[in-house]
Design a protein around this motif. Structure first.
Motif, mmCIF file in Angstrom:
data_model
loop_
_atom_site.group_PDB
_atom_site.id
_atom_site.type_symbol
_atom_site.label_atom_id
_atom_site.label_comp_id
_atom_site.label_asym_id
_atom_site.label_seq_id
_atom_site.Cartn_x
_atom_site.Cartn_y
_atom_site.Cartn_z
ATOM 1 N N ASP B 32 0.843 -1.197 0.000
ATOM 2 C CA ASP B 32 0.000 0.000 0.000
ATOM 3 C C ASP B 32 0.879 1.248 0.000
ATOM 4 O OD1 ASP B 32 0.773 0.597 2.659
ATOM 5 O OD2 ASP B 32 -0.990 -0.358 3.512
ATOM 6 N N ASP B 36 3.202 -0.966 3.448
ATOM 7 C CA ASP B 36 2.832 -2.234 4.094
ATOM 8 C C ASP B 36 2.305 -3.221 3.055
ATOM 9 O OD1 ASP B 36 3.344 -1.749 6.940
ATOM 10 O OD2 ASP B 36 1.848 -0.164 6.705
ATOM 11 N N LEU B 37 2.666 -4.490 3.237
ATOM 12 C CA LEU B 37 2.287 -5.533 2.280
ATOM 13 C C LEU B 37 0.777 -5.775 2.302
ATOM 14 C CD1 LEU B 37 3.614 -7.603 0.316
ATOM 15 C CD2 LEU B 37 3.640 -9.221 2.215
ATOM 16 N N VAL B 38 0.178 -5.940 1.115
ATOM 17 C CA VAL B 38 -1.254 -6.232 1.009
ATOM 18 C C VAL B 38 -1.475 -7.618 0.420
ATOM 19 C CG1 VAL B 38 -3.472 -5.474 0.059
ATOM 20 C CG2 VAL B 38 -1.751 -3.779 0.727
ATOM 21 N N ALA B 39 -0.797 -7.938 -0.677
ATOM 22 C CA ALA B 39 -0.962 -9.257 -1.298
ATOM 23 C C ALA B 39 0.357 -9.670 -1.922
ATOM 24 C CB ALA B 39 -2.059 -9.232 -2.363
ATOM 25 N N PHE C 40 0.378 -14.418 0.614
ATOM 26 C CA PHE C 40 0.046 -13.471 1.679
ATOM 27 C C PHE C 40 -1.178 -12.667 1.273
ATOM 28 C CE2 PHE C 40 0.145 -9.236 3.459
ATOM 29 C CZ PHE C 40 0.440 -9.459 4.793
ATOM 30 N N ALA C 41 -2.044 -12.370 2.249
ATOM 31 C CA ALA C 41 -3.163 -11.442 2.026
ATOM 32 C C ALA C 41 -3.488 -10.722 3.327
ATOM 33 C CB ALA C 41 -4.397 -12.183 1.509
ATOM 34 N N ARG C 42 -3.697 -9.419 3.222
ATOM 35 C CA ARG C 42 -4.117 -8.607 4.369
ATOM 36 C C ARG C 42 -5.481 -8.013 4.062
ATOM 37 N NH1 ARG C 42 -2.469 -2.935 5.909
ATOM 38 N NH2 ARG C 42 -1.149 -3.022 4.074
ATOM 39 N N ALA C 48 -1.695 -1.464 10.875
ATOM 40 C CA ALA C 48 -0.500 -1.424 10.042
ATOM 41 C C ALA C 48 0.462 -2.577 10.287
ATOM 42 C CB ALA C 48 0.234 -0.097 10.261
ATOM 43 N N PRO C 51 1.091 -7.409 8.859
ATOM 44 C CA PRO C 51 1.994 -8.281 8.087
ATOM 45 C C PRO C 51 3.123 -8.845 8.939
ATOM 46 C CG PRO C 51 1.460 -6.309 6.816
ATOM 47 C CD PRO C 51 0.901 -6.090 8.199
ATOM 48 N N GLN C 52 3.762 -7.998 9.747
ATOM 49 C CA GLN C 52 4.865 -8.481 10.573
ATOM 50 C C GLN C 52 4.391 -9.498 11.621
ATOM 51 O OE1 GLN C 52 4.344 -5.222 9.678
ATOM 52 N NE2 GLN C 52 6.112 -3.973 10.248
ATOM 53 N N MET C 55 3.714 -12.891 9.866
ATOM 54 C CA MET C 55 4.978 -13.557 9.528
ATOM 55 C C MET C 55 5.748 -13.952 10.789
ATOM 56 S SD MET C 55 6.354 -11.664 6.060
ATOM 57 C CE MET C 55 5.264 -10.352 5.511
#
Lengths: 140, 140, 140, 140
Positions: B32, B36-39, C40-42, C48, C51-52, C55
Protein backbone atom coordinates in the motif's frame (compact mmCIF):
# COMPACT_ATOMS: atom_id res chain seq x y z
CA UNK A 1 26.03 20.11 22.42
CA UNK A 2 23.72 22.10 20.20
CA UNK A 3 20.71 23.64 21.97
CA UNK A 4 17.15 23.06 20.81
CA UNK A 5 16.88 26.81 20.28
CA UNK A 6 19.80 26.80 17.84
CA UNK A 7 18.56 23.64 16.17
CA UNK A 8 15.07 25.07 15.69
CA UNK A 9 16.54 28.23 14.16
CA UNK A 10 18.54 26.13 11.71
CA UNK A 11 15.47 24.12 10.73
CA UNK A 12 13.29 27.21 10.35
CA UNK A 13 15.85 29.25 8.39
CA UNK A 14 16.65 26.30 6.11
CA UNK A 15 12.99 25.88 5.18
CA UNK A 16 12.59 29.65 4.65
CA UNK A 17 15.60 29.72 2.36
CA UNK A 18 14.11 26.90 0.32
CA UNK A 19 10.82 28.79 -0.05
CA UNK A 20 12.65 32.03 -0.95
CA UNK A 21 14.49 30.16 -3.70
CA UNK A 22 11.32 28.45 -4.92
CA UNK A 23 12.76 24.98 -4.28
CA UNK A 24 10.88 21.71 -3.95
CA UNK A 25 9.61 20.89 -0.44
CA UNK A 26 12.55 20.31 1.89
CA UNK A 27 13.15 18.02 4.86
CA UNK A 28 15.65 19.12 7.54
CA UNK A 29 17.22 17.16 10.41
CA UNK A 30 19.61 18.48 13.06
CA UNK A 31 21.68 15.88 14.97
CA UNK A 32 23.87 16.64 17.98
CA UNK A 33 27.55 15.69 17.97
CA UNK A 34 26.68 12.23 19.29
CA UNK A 35 24.31 11.59 16.40
CA UNK A 36 21.05 11.97 18.36
CA UNK A 37 18.20 13.89 16.77
CA UNK A 38 17.49 17.38 18.19
CA UNK A 39 15.05 19.01 15.74
CA UNK A 40 13.34 17.95 12.53
CA UNK A 41 10.73 19.11 10.01
CA UNK A 42 9.42 17.54 6.81
CA UNK A 43 7.56 19.85 4.41
CA UNK A 44 4.18 18.83 3.06
CA UNK A 45 4.20 16.80 -0.19
CA UNK A 46 7.66 15.30 0.44
CA UNK A 47 8.23 11.69 -0.62
CA UNK A 48 8.27 8.98 2.04
CA UNK A 49 11.98 8.40 2.42
CA UNK A 50 13.00 12.02 3.10
CA UNK A 51 13.45 11.60 6.88
CA UNK A 52 15.99 8.81 6.43
CA UNK A 53 17.86 10.72 3.69
CA UNK A 54 18.11 13.90 5.79
CA UNK A 55 19.38 11.96 8.80
CA UNK A 56 21.68 9.87 6.58
CA UNK A 57 23.34 13.00 5.17
CA UNK A 58 23.85 14.49 8.65
CA UNK A 59 24.78 11.17 10.22
CA UNK A 60 27.25 10.28 7.50
CA UNK A 61 28.91 13.69 7.89
CA UNK A 62 29.31 13.07 11.63
CA UNK A 63 30.48 9.51 11.06
CA UNK A 64 33.33 10.58 8.78
CA UNK A 65 33.96 14.08 10.14
CA UNK A 66 33.41 15.84 6.81
CA UNK A 67 30.47 17.26 4.87
CA UNK A 68 28.28 14.82 2.93
CA UNK A 69 29.56 16.61 -0.20
CA UNK A 70 33.04 15.36 0.69
CA UNK A 71 31.56 11.93 1.43
CA UNK A 72 30.27 12.06 -2.15
CA UNK A 73 33.78 12.82 -3.42
CA UNK A 74 35.12 9.92 -1.37
CA UNK A 75 32.45 7.65 -2.88
CA UNK A 76 33.56 8.64 -6.38
CA UNK A 77 37.08 7.46 -5.53
CA UNK A 78 36.21 4.47 -3.37
CA UNK A 79 32.60 3.44 -4.05
CA UNK A 80 32.77 0.02 -2.38
CA UNK A 81 34.30 1.44 0.78
CA UNK A 82 31.63 4.12 1.23
CA UNK A 83 28.86 1.65 0.35
CA UNK A 84 30.13 -0.71 3.04
CA UNK A 85 29.65 1.91 5.76
CA UNK A 86 25.89 2.30 5.37
CA UNK A 87 24.81 -1.00 6.95
CA UNK A 88 27.01 -0.43 10.01
CA UNK A 89 26.13 3.25 10.49
CA UNK A 90 23.29 4.28 12.76
CA UNK A 91 21.67 6.63 10.23
CA UNK A 92 23.33 5.28 7.08
CA UNK A 93 25.88 7.25 5.04
CA UNK A 94 24.45 9.27 2.13
CA UNK A 95 27.20 10.41 -0.29
CA UNK A 96 25.56 13.61 -1.62
CA UNK A 97 25.76 17.30 -0.68
CA UNK A 98 23.29 18.63 1.90
CA UNK A 99 24.82 17.31 5.13
CA UNK A 100 26.96 19.91 6.89
CA UNK A 101 28.89 19.83 10.18
CA UNK A 102 28.01 22.61 12.66
CA UNK A 103 30.62 24.27 14.91
CA UNK A 104 30.61 27.22 17.27
CA UNK A 105 32.92 30.20 16.65
CA UNK A 106 35.85 28.36 18.27
CA UNK A 107 35.76 25.26 16.12
CA UNK A 108 34.03 22.99 18.63
CA UNK A 109 31.81 20.46 16.87
CA UNK A 110 28.16 20.91 17.91
CA UNK A 111 26.39 18.55 15.50
CA UNK A 112 25.28 18.35 11.87
CA UNK A 113 22.34 19.35 9.70
CA UNK A 114 21.02 17.26 6.82
CA UNK A 115 18.77 18.68 4.08
CA UNK A 116 17.02 16.88 1.21
CA UNK A 117 14.26 17.57 -1.31
CA UNK A 118 15.80 19.57 -4.17
CA UNK A 119 19.14 19.13 -5.95
CA UNK A 120 22.03 18.30 -3.64
CA UNK A 121 23.64 21.67 -4.36
CA UNK A 122 20.45 23.52 -3.45
CA UNK A 123 19.95 21.37 -0.38
CA UNK A 124 23.43 22.35 0.78
CA UNK A 125 22.89 26.06 0.09
CA UNK A 126 19.85 26.00 2.35
CA UNK A 127 21.75 24.10 5.06
CA UNK A 128 24.50 26.73 5.01
CA UNK A 129 21.92 29.54 5.20
CA UNK A 130 20.29 27.80 8.15
CA UNK A 131 23.56 27.46 10.07
CA UNK A 132 24.49 31.09 9.40
CA UNK A 133 21.07 32.28 10.51
CA UNK A 134 21.62 30.61 13.89
CA UNK A 135 24.93 32.45 14.33
CA UNK A 136 26.93 29.23 14.04
CA UNK A 137 29.58 28.06 11.59
CA UNK A 138 29.75 25.32 8.97
CA UNK A 139 32.91 23.21 9.17
CA UNK A 140 34.74 23.33 5.87
CA UNK B 1 -5.38 2.77 0.22
CA UNK B 2 -5.51 -0.13 -2.19
CA UNK B 3 -8.08 -2.84 -1.39
CA UNK B 4 -7.19 -6.51 -1.04
CA UNK B 5 -9.55 -7.21 -3.95
CA UNK B 6 -7.60 -4.89 -6.23
CA UNK B 7 -4.28 -6.18 -4.95
CA UNK B 8 -5.28 -9.81 -5.52
CA UNK B 9 -6.36 -8.98 -9.07
CA UNK B 10 -2.99 -7.38 -9.76
CA UNK B 11 -1.15 -10.40 -8.38
CA UNK B 12 -3.28 -12.89 -10.31
CA UNK B 13 -3.16 -11.02 -13.62
CA UNK B 14 0.59 -10.45 -13.33
CA UNK B 15 1.20 -14.17 -12.90
CA UNK B 16 -1.17 -15.03 -15.77
CA UNK B 17 0.64 -12.61 -18.05
CA UNK B 18 3.93 -14.25 -17.19
CA UNK B 19 2.54 -17.69 -18.03
CA UNK B 20 1.00 -16.42 -21.28
CA UNK B 21 4.41 -15.06 -22.31
CA UNK B 22 6.20 -18.25 -21.27
CA UNK B 23 8.36 -16.40 -18.75
CA UNK B 24 10.31 -17.87 -15.86
CA UNK B 25 8.38 -18.23 -12.58
CA UNK B 26 7.45 -14.80 -11.20
CA UNK B 27 7.09 -13.37 -7.72
CA UNK B 28 4.67 -10.46 -7.17
CA UNK B 29 4.24 -8.14 -4.17
CA UNK B 30 1.68 -5.36 -3.76
CA UNK B 31 2.40 -2.73 -1.10
CA UNK B 32 0.00 0.00 0.00
CA UNK B 33 1.04 3.66 -0.19
CA UNK B 34 2.54 3.45 3.30
CA UNK B 35 4.77 0.52 2.28
CA UNK B 36 2.83 -2.23 4.09
CA UNK B 37 2.29 -5.53 2.28
CA UNK B 38 -1.25 -6.23 1.01
CA UNK B 39 -0.96 -9.26 -1.30
CA UNK B 40 1.86 -11.51 -2.42
CA UNK B 41 2.54 -14.69 -4.41
CA UNK B 42 5.75 -16.52 -5.26
CA UNK B 43 5.60 -19.07 -8.09
CA UNK B 44 6.95 -22.56 -7.60
CA UNK B 45 10.64 -23.06 -8.42
CA UNK B 46 11.54 -19.42 -7.68
CA UNK B 47 14.82 -18.77 -5.93
CA UNK B 48 14.84 -17.92 -2.24
CA UNK B 49 15.43 -14.19 -2.36
CA UNK B 50 12.56 -13.35 -4.72
CA UNK B 51 10.26 -12.04 -1.96
CA UNK B 52 12.80 -9.42 -0.88
CA UNK B 53 13.53 -8.41 -4.50
CA UNK B 54 9.84 -7.97 -5.32
CA UNK B 55 9.28 -5.89 -2.16
CA UNK B 56 12.51 -3.96 -2.77
CA UNK B 57 11.37 -2.95 -6.26
CA UNK B 58 7.96 -1.83 -5.01
CA UNK B 59 9.34 -0.27 -1.82
CA UNK B 60 12.08 1.64 -3.62
CA UNK B 61 9.52 3.00 -6.08
CA UNK B 62 7.41 4.25 -3.16
CA UNK B 63 10.44 5.65 -1.33
CA UNK B 64 11.53 7.78 -4.27
CA UNK B 65 8.15 8.41 -5.90
CA UNK B 66 9.15 6.95 -9.29
CA UNK B 67 9.18 3.52 -10.98
CA UNK B 68 12.06 1.18 -10.18
CA UNK B 69 13.05 1.57 -13.86
CA UNK B 70 13.67 5.25 -13.15
CA UNK B 71 15.50 4.28 -9.95
CA UNK B 72 17.72 2.18 -12.23
CA UNK B 73 18.37 5.21 -14.43
CA UNK B 74 19.24 7.24 -11.33
CA UNK B 75 21.63 4.48 -10.24
CA UNK B 76 23.40 4.63 -13.60
CA UNK B 77 24.05 8.34 -13.02
CA UNK B 78 24.66 8.26 -9.27
CA UNK B 79 25.49 4.68 -8.23
CA UNK B 80 26.82 5.47 -4.77
CA UNK B 81 23.81 7.61 -3.86
CA UNK B 82 21.27 4.94 -4.80
CA UNK B 83 23.36 2.22 -3.14
CA UNK B 84 23.38 4.26 0.08
CA UNK B 85 19.58 4.24 0.29
CA UNK B 86 19.19 0.48 0.63
CA UNK B 87 20.38 0.10 4.21
CA UNK B 88 18.11 2.89 5.48
CA UNK B 89 15.03 1.85 3.51
CA UNK B 90 12.46 -0.49 4.98
CA UNK B 91 12.34 -2.84 2.00
CA UNK B 92 15.62 -1.82 0.38
CA UNK B 93 15.84 -0.02 -2.96
CA UNK B 94 16.24 -2.24 -6.06
CA UNK B 95 17.37 -0.24 -9.11
CA UNK B 96 15.83 -2.38 -11.87
CA UNK B 97 12.55 -2.30 -13.79
CA UNK B 98 9.59 -4.23 -12.39
CA UNK B 99 8.47 -1.91 -9.59
CA UNK B 100 5.56 0.31 -10.64
CA UNK B 101 3.54 2.91 -8.72
CA UNK B 102 -0.24 2.35 -8.74
CA UNK B 103 -2.74 5.21 -8.90
CA UNK B 104 -6.50 5.48 -9.27
CA UNK B 105 -8.01 7.30 -12.24
CA UNK B 106 -7.53 10.66 -10.50
CA UNK B 107 -3.80 10.37 -9.82
CA UNK B 108 -4.06 9.44 -6.15
CA UNK B 109 -1.24 7.11 -5.15
CA UNK B 110 -2.62 3.77 -3.94
CA UNK B 111 0.57 1.74 -3.59
CA UNK B 112 3.10 -0.10 -5.73
CA UNK B 113 3.62 -3.52 -7.29
CA UNK B 114 6.98 -5.24 -7.56
CA UNK B 115 7.65 -8.15 -9.93
CA UNK B 116 10.76 -10.31 -10.30
CA UNK B 117 11.76 -13.61 -11.90
CA UNK B 118 12.45 -12.94 -15.57
CA UNK B 119 14.27 -10.03 -17.26
CA UNK B 120 13.52 -6.65 -15.73
CA UNK B 121 11.75 -5.54 -18.92
CA UNK B 122 9.52 -8.61 -18.85
CA UNK B 123 8.90 -8.23 -15.13
CA UNK B 124 7.70 -4.68 -15.76
CA UNK B 125 5.48 -5.69 -18.69
CA UNK B 126 3.69 -8.14 -16.44
CA UNK B 127 3.36 -5.54 -13.66
CA UNK B 128 1.74 -3.12 -16.10
CA UNK B 129 -0.63 -5.82 -17.34
CA UNK B 130 -1.56 -6.60 -13.75
CA UNK B 131 -2.36 -2.99 -12.93
CA UNK B 132 -4.42 -2.55 -16.10
CA UNK B 133 -6.34 -5.73 -15.40
CA UNK B 134 -7.44 -4.32 -12.04
CA UNK B 135 -8.76 -1.16 -13.71
CA UNK B 136 -6.06 0.98 -12.12
CA UNK B 137 -3.30 3.13 -13.58
CA UNK B 138 0.50 2.97 -13.54
CA UNK B 139 2.17 6.27 -12.66
CA UNK B 140 4.54 7.27 -15.43
CA UNK C 1 8.36 -27.27 -0.33
CA UNK C 2 4.79 -26.04 -0.30
CA UNK C 3 3.38 -25.12 -3.71
CA UNK C 4 1.85 -21.73 -4.48
CA UNK C 5 -1.39 -23.52 -5.27
CA UNK C 6 -1.52 -25.04 -1.79
CA UNK C 7 -0.44 -21.79 -0.16
CA UNK C 8 -3.13 -19.82 -2.00
CA UNK C 9 -5.77 -22.32 -0.91
CA UNK C 10 -4.68 -21.94 2.69
CA UNK C 11 -4.81 -18.15 2.47
CA UNK C 12 -8.21 -18.14 0.77
CA UNK C 13 -9.80 -20.70 3.08
CA UNK C 14 -8.42 -18.98 6.18
CA UNK C 15 -9.98 -15.67 5.13
CA UNK C 16 -13.28 -17.38 4.28
CA UNK C 17 -13.37 -19.05 7.68
CA UNK C 18 -12.84 -15.69 9.34
CA UNK C 19 -15.72 -14.17 7.40
CA UNK C 20 -17.97 -17.16 8.13
CA UNK C 21 -17.29 -16.72 11.85
CA UNK C 22 -17.79 -12.95 11.69
CA UNK C 23 -14.26 -12.25 12.90
CA UNK C 24 -12.31 -9.03 12.60
CA UNK C 25 -10.35 -8.59 9.34
CA UNK C 26 -7.57 -11.18 9.16
CA UNK C 27 -4.06 -11.17 7.74
CA UNK C 28 -2.55 -14.48 6.57
CA UNK C 29 1.03 -15.37 5.63
CA UNK C 30 2.30 -18.73 4.36
CA UNK C 31 6.06 -19.36 4.62
CA UNK C 32 7.89 -22.34 3.13
CA UNK C 33 10.01 -24.61 5.33
CA UNK C 34 13.02 -22.31 4.80
CA UNK C 35 11.09 -19.30 6.08
CA UNK C 36 10.57 -17.59 2.71
CA UNK C 37 7.19 -16.07 1.95
CA UNK C 38 5.00 -17.94 -0.55
CA UNK C 39 1.54 -16.32 -0.32
CA UNK C 40 0.05 -13.47 1.68
CA UNK C 41 -3.16 -11.44 2.03
CA UNK C 42 -4.12 -8.61 4.37
CA UNK C 43 -7.83 -7.82 4.67
CA UNK C 44 -9.05 -4.25 4.29
CA UNK C 45 -9.15 -2.18 7.49
CA UNK C 46 -6.38 -4.12 9.22
CA UNK C 47 -3.95 -2.18 11.40
CA UNK C 48 -0.50 -1.42 10.04
CA UNK C 49 1.57 -4.03 11.84
CA UNK C 50 -0.45 -7.09 10.80
CA UNK C 51 1.99 -8.28 8.09
CA UNK C 52 4.87 -8.48 10.57
CA UNK C 53 2.71 -10.21 13.21
CA UNK C 54 1.45 -12.84 10.75
CA UNK C 55 4.98 -13.56 9.53
CA UNK C 56 6.30 -13.48 13.10
CA UNK C 57 3.82 -16.16 14.19
CA UNK C 58 4.69 -18.41 11.25
CA UNK C 59 8.40 -17.64 11.40
CA UNK C 60 8.61 -18.25 15.15
CA UNK C 61 6.84 -21.58 14.70
CA UNK C 62 9.39 -22.61 12.08
CA UNK C 63 12.27 -21.29 14.17
CA UNK C 64 11.36 -23.44 17.17
CA UNK C 65 9.63 -26.34 15.42
CA UNK C 66 6.35 -25.96 17.31
CA UNK C 67 3.13 -23.98 16.93
CA UNK C 68 3.15 -20.35 18.05
CA UNK C 69 0.66 -21.45 20.75
CA UNK C 70 3.41 -23.64 22.19
CA UNK C 71 5.85 -20.75 21.78
CA UNK C 72 3.42 -18.80 23.98
CA UNK C 73 3.52 -21.56 26.60
CA UNK C 74 7.31 -21.50 26.48
CA UNK C 75 7.23 -17.72 26.94
CA UNK C 76 5.09 -18.13 30.07
CA UNK C 77 7.78 -20.38 31.56
CA UNK C 78 10.85 -18.60 30.20
CA UNK C 79 9.90 -15.07 29.16
CA UNK C 80 13.44 -13.71 28.88
CA UNK C 81 14.58 -16.61 26.73
CA UNK C 82 11.75 -16.24 24.22
CA UNK C 83 12.12 -12.44 24.20
CA UNK C 84 15.80 -12.82 23.35
CA UNK C 85 15.02 -14.76 20.17
CA UNK C 86 13.07 -11.98 18.43
CA UNK C 87 16.01 -9.73 17.55
CA UNK C 88 18.00 -12.60 16.05
CA UNK C 89 15.10 -14.18 14.16
CA UNK C 90 14.40 -13.26 10.58
CA UNK C 91 10.68 -12.65 11.08
CA UNK C 92 10.70 -12.24 14.86
CA UNK C 93 9.12 -14.75 17.27
CA UNK C 94 5.51 -13.99 18.30
CA UNK C 95 4.44 -16.05 21.34
CA UNK C 96 0.70 -16.25 20.65
CA UNK C 97 -1.55 -18.79 18.93
CA UNK C 98 -2.19 -18.42 15.22
CA UNK C 99 1.07 -19.75 13.79
CA UNK C 100 0.82 -23.40 12.73
CA UNK C 101 3.33 -25.77 11.11
CA UNK C 102 2.14 -27.42 7.87
CA UNK C 103 3.02 -31.01 6.93
CA UNK C 104 2.01 -33.40 4.18
CA UNK C 105 0.30 -36.67 5.01
CA UNK C 106 3.65 -38.33 5.78
CA UNK C 107 4.88 -35.84 8.34
CA UNK C 108 7.24 -33.95 6.07
CA UNK C 109 7.41 -30.28 7.05
CA UNK C 110 6.20 -28.05 4.19
CA UNK C 111 6.10 -24.65 5.89
CA UNK C 112 3.95 -22.64 8.28
CA UNK C 113 0.93 -20.35 8.22
CA UNK C 114 0.54 -17.30 10.46
CA UNK C 115 -2.82 -15.62 11.09
CA UNK C 116 -3.61 -12.42 13.01
CA UNK C 117 -6.50 -9.98 13.41
CA UNK C 118 -8.91 -11.49 15.95
CA UNK C 119 -8.22 -13.28 19.25
CA UNK C 120 -5.29 -15.67 19.11
CA UNK C 121 -7.64 -18.64 19.57
CA UNK C 122 -9.79 -17.53 16.65
CA UNK C 123 -6.72 -16.79 14.53
CA UNK C 124 -5.55 -20.35 15.11
CA UNK C 125 -8.96 -21.88 14.33
CA UNK C 126 -8.91 -20.17 10.95
CA UNK C 127 -5.33 -21.29 10.31
CA UNK C 128 -6.32 -24.91 11.01
CA UNK C 129 -9.35 -24.61 8.72
CA UNK C 130 -7.11 -23.21 6.00
CA UNK C 131 -4.63 -26.07 6.24
CA UNK C 132 -7.39 -28.69 6.23
CA UNK C 133 -9.03 -27.08 3.22
CA UNK C 134 -5.79 -27.50 1.26
CA UNK C 135 -5.70 -31.22 2.09
CA UNK C 136 -2.64 -30.81 4.28
CA UNK C 137 -1.99 -31.45 7.98
CA UNK C 138 -1.18 -29.24 10.96
CA UNK C 139 1.72 -30.52 13.04
CA UNK C 140 0.64 -31.01 16.61
CA UNK D 1 -1.89 13.13 6.24
CA UNK D 2 -0.99 15.57 8.94
CA UNK D 3 0.50 18.87 7.73
CA UNK D 4 3.83 20.22 8.97
CA UNK D 5 1.95 23.26 10.29
CA UNK D 6 -0.27 21.07 12.47
CA UNK D 7 2.66 18.92 13.54
CA UNK D 8 4.75 21.94 14.52
CA UNK D 9 1.86 23.31 16.59
CA UNK D 10 1.58 20.01 18.41
CA UNK D 11 5.30 19.94 19.14
CA UNK D 12 5.38 23.55 20.30
CA UNK D 13 2.27 23.34 22.48
CA UNK D 14 3.42 20.05 24.04
CA UNK D 15 6.74 21.61 25.08
CA UNK D 16 4.98 24.74 26.40
CA UNK D 17 2.64 22.62 28.49
CA UNK D 18 5.62 20.81 29.97
CA UNK D 19 7.26 24.09 30.92
CA UNK D 20 4.01 25.47 32.36
CA UNK D 21 3.73 22.38 34.57
CA UNK D 22 7.40 22.55 35.58
CA UNK D 23 8.14 19.11 34.14
CA UNK D 24 11.51 17.64 33.24
CA UNK D 25 12.74 18.40 29.71
CA UNK D 26 10.49 16.73 27.14
CA UNK D 27 11.07 15.17 23.73
CA UNK D 28 8.21 15.18 21.20
CA UNK D 29 7.84 13.31 17.89
CA UNK D 30 4.94 13.55 15.43
CA UNK D 31 4.59 10.70 12.91
CA UNK D 32 2.14 10.65 9.99
CA UNK D 33 -0.35 7.80 9.62
CA UNK D 34 2.21 5.76 7.65
CA UNK D 35 4.76 6.07 10.47
CA UNK D 36 7.07 8.61 8.81
CA UNK D 37 8.44 11.46 10.94
CA UNK D 38 6.96 14.92 10.32
CA UNK D 39 8.18 17.13 13.19
CA UNK D 40 10.41 16.58 16.20
CA UNK D 41 12.05 18.47 19.08
CA UNK D 42 14.24 17.31 21.98
CA UNK D 43 14.65 19.71 24.90
CA UNK D 44 18.11 20.56 26.23
CA UNK D 45 19.47 18.25 28.92
CA UNK D 46 17.43 15.26 27.75
CA UNK D 47 19.09 11.87 27.85
CA UNK D 48 20.35 10.30 24.64
CA UNK D 49 17.67 7.72 23.97
CA UNK D 50 14.71 10.11 24.14
CA UNK D 51 14.28 10.33 20.35
CA UNK D 52 13.81 6.57 20.05
CA UNK D 53 11.43 6.46 23.04
CA UNK D 54 9.26 9.26 21.67
CA UNK D 55 9.08 7.59 18.25
CA UNK D 56 8.54 4.17 19.86
CA UNK D 57 5.51 5.45 21.79
CA UNK D 58 4.00 7.06 18.67
CA UNK D 59 5.00 4.19 16.38
CA UNK D 60 3.65 1.52 18.72
CA UNK D 61 0.34 3.38 18.95
CA UNK D 62 0.10 3.44 15.15
CA UNK D 63 1.15 -0.21 14.86
CA UNK D 64 -1.60 -1.44 17.18
CA UNK D 65 -4.21 1.27 16.56
CA UNK D 66 -4.48 2.30 20.23
CA UNK D 67 -2.73 4.74 22.58
CA UNK D 68 0.58 3.66 24.10
CA UNK D 69 -1.26 3.76 27.47
CA UNK D 70 -3.45 0.93 26.16
CA UNK D 71 -0.35 -0.82 24.83
CA UNK D 72 0.92 -0.65 28.42
CA UNK D 73 -2.30 -2.26 29.65
CA UNK D 74 -1.89 -4.99 27.03
CA UNK D 75 1.69 -5.53 28.17
CA UNK D 76 0.51 -6.02 31.76
CA UNK D 77 -1.77 -8.82 30.56
CA UNK D 78 0.48 -10.30 27.87
CA UNK D 79 4.05 -9.19 28.51
CA UNK D 80 5.77 -11.65 26.17
CA UNK D 81 3.44 -10.84 23.28
CA UNK D 82 4.02 -7.09 23.48
CA UNK D 83 7.76 -7.58 23.99
CA UNK D 84 7.88 -9.70 20.83
CA UNK D 85 6.55 -6.85 18.70
CA UNK D 86 9.45 -4.46 19.30
CA UNK D 87 12.05 -6.20 17.15
CA UNK D 88 9.70 -6.42 14.15
CA UNK D 89 8.29 -2.90 14.44
CA UNK D 90 9.86 0.00 12.57
CA UNK D 91 10.07 2.29 15.59
CA UNK D 92 9.72 -0.34 18.31
CA UNK D 93 6.68 -0.61 20.61
CA UNK D 94 6.93 1.26 23.94
CA UNK D 95 4.24 0.11 26.41
CA UNK D 96 3.85 3.33 28.44
CA UNK D 97 1.53 6.35 28.27
CA UNK D 98 2.61 9.33 26.17
CA UNK D 99 1.87 8.04 22.66
CA UNK D 100 -1.49 9.27 21.36
CA UNK D 101 -3.26 8.77 18.02
CA UNK D 102 -4.28 11.99 16.23
CA UNK D 103 -7.52 12.28 14.23
CA UNK D 104 -9.33 15.11 12.50
CA UNK D 105 -12.86 16.07 13.57
CA UNK D 106 -14.34 13.25 11.46
CA UNK D 107 -12.35 10.40 12.92
CA UNK D 108 -9.81 10.07 10.10
CA UNK D 109 -6.43 8.96 11.44
CA UNK D 110 -3.78 11.60 10.72
CA UNK D 111 -0.83 10.25 12.68
CA UNK D 112 0.44 9.99 16.26
CA UNK D 113 2.43 12.03 18.74
CA UNK D 114 4.91 10.51 21.21
CA UNK D 115 6.15 12.36 24.30
CA UNK D 116 8.80 11.34 26.83
CA UNK D 117 10.87 12.94 29.59
CA UNK D 118 8.71 13.08 32.71
CA UNK D 119 6.32 10.49 34.19
CA UNK D 120 4.25 8.68 31.58
CA UNK D 121 1.07 10.30 32.91
CA UNK D 122 2.59 13.75 32.58
CA UNK D 123 3.99 12.94 29.14
CA UNK D 124 0.49 11.99 28.02
CA UNK D 125 -1.11 15.12 29.51
CA UNK D 126 1.25 17.24 27.46
CA UNK D 127 0.58 15.21 24.32
CA UNK D 128 -3.16 15.73 24.76
CA UNK D 129 -2.65 19.46 25.30
CA UNK D 130 -0.55 19.61 22.15
CA UNK D 131 -3.18 17.88 20.02
CA UNK D 132 -5.95 20.11 21.38
CA UNK D 133 -3.89 23.23 20.74
CA UNK D 134 -3.64 22.28 17.06
CA UNK D 135 -7.42 21.96 16.81
CA UNK D 136 -7.23 18.19 16.31
CA UNK D 137 -8.56 15.25 18.32
CA UNK D 138 -6.97 12.43 20.30
CA UNK D 139 -8.40 8.99 19.50
CA UNK D 140 -9.69 7.37 22.66
Amino acid sequence: MISLEHANRIVGATLEKGKALGLKPLTVAVLDAGGDLVAFARSDHSSAMRPQIAMGKAGGALALGVSSRTVGDMAADRPSFIASLGPISRHGVIPAAGGVLITDGNGTLLGAVGVTGDTSDNDESCALAGIESAGLKAKN
